[in-house]
Design an enzyme around this catalytic site. Sequence first.
Site, PDB file in Angstrom:
ATOM      1  N   GLY A  29     120.206 144.135 -10.150  1.00  0.00           N
ATOM      2  CA  GLY A  29     119.323 144.567 -10.595  1.00  0.00           C
ATOM      3  C   GLY A  29     118.430 144.685  -9.284  1.00  0.00           C
ATOM      4  CE1 TYR A  70     128.078 151.048 -12.096  1.00  0.00           C
ATOM      5  CE2 TYR A  70     127.242 149.626 -13.640  1.00  0.00           C
ATOM      6  CZ  TYR A  70     126.879 150.261 -12.855  1.00  0.00           C
ATOM      7  OH  TYR A  70     126.302 151.297 -12.914  1.00  0.00           O
TER       8      TYR A  70
END
Length: 497
Positions: free
Chosen positions: A28, A258
């Site tokens: 993030g 991923y």
Amino acid sequence: MCGIVGISAETNVAAEIYDSLLMLQHRGQDAAGMAVCDSDDKVQSRKSMGYVRDVFQQRHMEKLTGNYGIGHVRYPTAGGAGKEFAQPMYVNSPYGISLVHNGNLTNSKKLGNELFHAEMRHLKTDSDSEVLLNIFAHELGKQREIYPTAEHIFKAVNKTHIRCDGAYAVLALITGHGILAFRDNNGIRPLSIGVREGKTRKEYIIASEDSLFLSMGFTKLRDIEPGEAIFINKQGKLFSQQCSENPQKRPCIFEYVYFSRPDSKIDEISVYKARMRMGSSLAKQIKEINPDHDIDVVIPIPDSSTTAANQLAVDLNIPYREGFVKNRYIGRTFIMPYQEERKKSVRRKLNILDLEFKDKNVLLVDDSIVRGTTSKKIIEMAREAGAKKVYFASAAPAIKYQNLYGIDMPATSELIASNRSNDEVAKEIDADWLIYQTLEDLIETVRFGNPEINEFETSIFTGEYITPLVENYLEELEISRKDELKMQREKSKSNRG
Ligand code: AMP
């Protein structure tokens, strides 16, 4: 997606939380924050928009004193992107609770209504994390204990599990009492715990990924079980309990494809090894379908596909070349709000080494195809650089459905494979041959690392969601995720000034 960390130690933890957040930065990049509590039961916190290194300046770090605390890096999936969504989020009753969350609740609107109308709690944002925090706070406060024990806290977690649907890996700092961690019934989002010896007691770290443990001198104790809660009180004593009535381990398979760092192990499965096996199974598929293929070179699209691409090349006995160089400082293309910006930014982010393509039949490998922006642009670049034929392999199967569990994915209608066959996707991205991993192969390659896991969360490939869904949830999400709608919202915001 988000990354979370909590540390309980004998001395100040802020510097180690900062280092941990740097190691979780890939989860993030929108906002970051932390809260720490000292021996006088004073909480200090700092959160803001931006990268970890930008959010925490020396002047902030000096104030962040305390020997237990939590931290967060944010990537917006539910709610919007703005300062008010940065975490930790805080409620002052009971005790003062700060909370960080990775995941997404699927019934947050209903819970928000219950909180407002029945429990007289006002929410400042439409963030599902704020809902989760208030549900937990309400359930803990209801017990009316001045000095809550682990037992009270676990009871509140149990009630939270009963009320909340969706995915949540959570850390909470309960002021003056300690830190709490819990994972949803299905263990969709990862969370693990590490330990090290302090001078007088054990010190603990709990984080989304275990790859950061070793560099800070912690050894991994274990993954936190689905439905389980761990409470480390302010003296450093650890309590744990299964707080769910029906826990099942169904971790998100996309973490392995991923999201996670290759050096992490999630639910005992090495992400790196899983990616190698994804490469091997793609190679097997290529050999089965087309034993006389004419691929000259395998080229990864950096970064998350490099491990799979490398193994694929080894198994096919074909050269592996780095045909693209990534500019690491450009930021994320995927999160650009509109398609035009995304297209331009792929080109700026990846520079091509044309000699690796000229007069060759190239096999490009990526971890996944979502909207198809990257693959389409990259294939165009490969052709401009003189490739004869361009084949494309995806380590993940075709992504056909939106994600509800904390992965930022566009609306279903914006996914390139949502209403196209594999051949149609190949045509759309202009690939001479498109090879998708099959779902069976993907599950097998990941599960090989821990055969005790019987099921994974795979809804983006199947459309089968493993948690209850409130009526119209999918339809509402679909609308709110569309570019067109995002654009309208932006416009009306700027018209309002
Ligand atoms: P797209 O260009 O929309 O097809 O997206 C595919 C590319 O985005 C691949 O190179 C992936 O590595 C990357 N990707 C896949 N899922 C995500 C995600 N949820 N957030 C950011 N990037 C992603």
